[in-house]
Enzyme design. Structure first.
Site, PDB file in Angstrom:
ATOM      1  N   ASP A 124       0.838  -1.202   0.000  1.00  0.00           N
ATOM      2  CA  ASP A 124       0.000   0.000   0.000  1.00  0.00           C
ATOM      3  C   ASP A 124       0.873   1.252   0.000  1.00  0.00           C
ATOM      4  O   ASP A 124       0.355   2.383  -0.048  1.00  0.00           O
ATOM      5  CB  ASP A 124      -1.031  -0.004   1.136  1.00  0.00           C
ATOM      6  CG  ASP A 124      -0.405  -0.086   2.508  1.00  0.00           C
ATOM      7  OD1 ASP A 124       0.823  -0.225   2.608  1.00  0.00           O
ATOM      8  OD2 ASP A 124      -1.170  -0.012   3.503  1.00  0.00           O
ATOM      9  N   SER A 125       2.212   1.057  -0.021  1.00  0.00           N
ATOM     10  CA  SER A 125       3.122   2.170  -0.332  1.00  0.00           C
ATOM     11  C   SER A 125       2.792   2.723  -1.725  1.00  0.00           C
ATOM     12  O   SER A 125       3.225   3.818  -2.079  1.00  0.00           O
ATOM     13  CB  SER A 125       4.583   1.701  -0.285  1.00  0.00           C
ATOM     14  OG  SER A 125       4.748   0.513  -1.031  1.00  0.00           O
TER      15      SER A 125
ATOM     16  N   ASP B 134      -1.209  -6.001  -0.290  1.00  0.00           N
ATOM     17  CA  ASP B 134      -1.526  -5.363   0.994  1.00  0.00           C
ATOM     18  C   ASP B 134      -3.014  -5.078   1.085  1.00  0.00           C
ATOM     19  O   ASP B 134      -3.592  -4.485   0.156  1.00  0.00           O
ATOM     20  CB  ASP B 134      -0.796  -4.014   1.082  1.00  0.00           C
ATOM     21  CG  ASP B 134       0.390  -4.051   2.020  1.00  0.00           C
ATOM     22  OD1 ASP B 134       0.475  -4.968   2.856  1.00  0.00           O
ATOM     23  OD2 ASP B 134       1.245  -3.152   1.899  1.00  0.00           O
TER      24      ASP B 134
ATOM     25  N   LYS C 135      -1.438  -9.274   2.818  1.00  0.00           N
ATOM     26  CA  LYS C 135      -0.688  -8.839   4.011  1.00  0.00           C
ATOM     27  C   LYS C 135      -1.551  -7.862   4.791  1.00  0.00           C
ATOM     28  O   LYS C 135      -2.269  -7.054   4.188  1.00  0.00           O
ATOM     29  CB  LYS C 135       0.631  -8.181   3.601  1.00  0.00           C
ATOM     30  CG  LYS C 135       1.415  -7.593   4.784  1.00  0.00           C
ATOM     31  CD  LYS C 135       2.854  -7.286   4.448  1.00  0.00           C
ATOM     32  CE  LYS C 135       3.100  -5.974   3.769  1.00  0.00           C
ATOM     33  NZ  LYS C 135       2.622  -4.776   4.505  1.00  0.00           N
TER      34      LYS C 135
ATOM     35  N   GLU D 261      -1.537  -5.461   8.731  1.00  0.00           N
ATOM     36  CA  GLU D 261      -0.648  -4.900   9.756  1.00  0.00           C
ATOM     37  C   GLU D 261      -1.203  -5.129  11.165  1.00  0.00           C
ATOM     38  O   GLU D 261      -2.413  -5.080  11.375  1.00  0.00           O
ATOM     39  CB  GLU D 261      -0.477  -3.386   9.526  1.00  0.00           C
ATOM     40  CG  GLU D 261       0.194  -3.064   8.207  1.00  0.00           C
ATOM     41  CD  GLU D 261       0.394  -1.561   7.990  1.00  0.00           C
ATOM     42  OE1 GLU D 261       0.097  -0.760   8.907  1.00  0.00           O
ATOM     43  OE2 GLU D 261       0.853  -1.195   6.891  1.00  0.00           O
TER      44      GLU D 261
ATOM     45  N   GLU E  64       9.328  -4.159  10.103  1.00  0.00           N
ATOM     46  CA  GLU E  64       9.732  -2.864   9.528  1.00  0.00           C
ATOM     47  C   GLU E  64      10.277  -1.947  10.631  1.00  0.00           C
ATOM     48  O   GLU E  64       9.633  -1.745  11.674  1.00  0.00           O
ATOM     49  CB  GLU E  64       8.517  -2.203   8.846  1.00  0.00           C
ATOM     50  CG  GLU E  64       8.867  -0.844   8.247  1.00  0.00           C
ATOM     51  CD  GLU E  64       7.825  -0.318   7.257  1.00  0.00           C
ATOM     52  OE1 GLU E  64       6.833  -1.023   6.986  1.00  0.00           O
ATOM     53  OE2 GLU E  64       8.020   0.805   6.763  1.00  0.00           O
TER      54      GLU E  64
HETATM   55  O1  KIV Z   1       3.508  -1.089   1.571  1.00  0.00           O
HETATM   56  C1  KIV Z   1       4.651  -1.543   1.496  1.00  0.00           C
HETATM   57  O2  KIV Z   1       5.398  -1.289   0.540  1.00  0.00           O
HETATM   58  C2  KIV Z   1       5.122  -2.388   2.591  1.00  0.00           C
HETATM   59  C3  KIV Z   1       6.576  -2.702   2.634  1.00  0.00           C
HETATM   60  C4  KIV Z   1       7.331  -1.522   3.116  1.00  0.00           C
HETATM   61  C5  KIV Z   1       6.855  -3.894   3.449  1.00  0.00           C
HETATM   62  O3  KIV Z   1       4.357  -2.766   3.414  1.00  0.00           O
END
Ligand code: KIV
Length: 259
Positions: free
Chosen positions: A34-35, A73, A103, A105, A173
């Protein structure tokens, strides 16, 4: 790979061109992070990105890397509201996105229960502890987590709880290297570190950061493996110049009458 003591190379990916390239270079796992919100869509945190936007990019990555394990994510509030909502979101990731895993969090008891239910539904889940960017405002900024004894203990407990709930892997992280080493030794599932030192079972970086496409972002943990930004700027400069002085297109780029 963890059992064979082979480090796992993971990169984030958001589009088909890089997905093809990363698959061709043998990257072990792609993360549609989600970056995306920050490095592709220009937001200043990961919070605004939607499930539809994640799926849009996830599908492109899957099309570009059909033989690579792709994790997507789950974005902010697509899984925290209720287990039903989490099942719907993760189900969309698998059905509409075509990815192999999701994924999420956090590691509190509610999150672990969500993981348990997703795993029971046949959805592989990767956990994420340490700096969890969806909670950036609660954490008070993008800073190293788990430095104090109590926070380190909590992270160890949450890592064990996520493994117990069925996570197949865990992102760590921005945590101190020694803590990441202990967690990696204690868990059977592989840890994937970003800003967590060399003792994780694998590493992940945000692709544009790693390739020098995000000028000005220079945290300690980041190594730039290429300077694509400089190359791209030089190419664009040359293109503009050649169009303006009529050197492009030349005869070699121009179709003749003869076909
Ligand atoms: O969103 C993302 O890119 C991430 C990585 C930094 C692990 O969660």
């Amino acid at each position: 790979m963890k059992r064979r003591d082979e480090p796992i190379a993971v990169l984030t990916c958001y589009d088909v061109l890089f997905a093809r390239l990363l698959e061709a270079e043998g990257v072990d796992m792609l993360l549609v992070g989600d970056s995306l919100a920050q490095v592709v869509l220009g937001y200043d945190s990961t919070l605004p990105v939607t499930m539809d936007e994640m799926l849009h990019h996830g599908r492109a990555v899957v099309r570009g890397a059909p033989h690579t394990f792709v994790v997507l994510d789950l974005p902010f509030l697509s899984y925290q509201v209720s287990i039903e909502r989490a099942l719907e979101s993760a189900g969309r990731a698998m059905k509409e996105g075509g990815v192999q895993a999701v994924k999420l969090e956090g590691g509190d008891p509610d999150t672990c229960e969500t993981v348990r239910r997703l795993v029971a539904a046949g959805i592989p889940v990767m956990g994420h502890l340490g700096l969890t960017p969806q909670s950036v405002h609660a954490l008070g900024g993008y800073r190293v987590q788990g430095r104090e004894a109590e926070a380190a203990d909590r992270l160890r407990r949450q890592a064990a709880a996520l493994e117990d709930a069925g996570c197949f892997s865990l992102v760590l992280e921005l945590v101190p290297g020694e803590l990441a080493r202990e967690v990696s030794d204690e868990l059977e599932i592989p840890t994937i570190g970003i800003g967590a030192g060399p003792h994780c079972d694998g590493q992940v970086l945000v692709l544009p950061d790693a390739l020098g496409l995000n000028p000005g972002f220079e945290p300690r943990f980041l190594k730039r493996f290429a300077e694509l930004g400089e190359g791209a700027r030089a190419g664009v400069r040359m293109y503009v110049e050649e169009v303006r002085n009529r050197r492009f297109p030349g005869p070699e780029h121009t179709f003749g009458e003869e076909g």
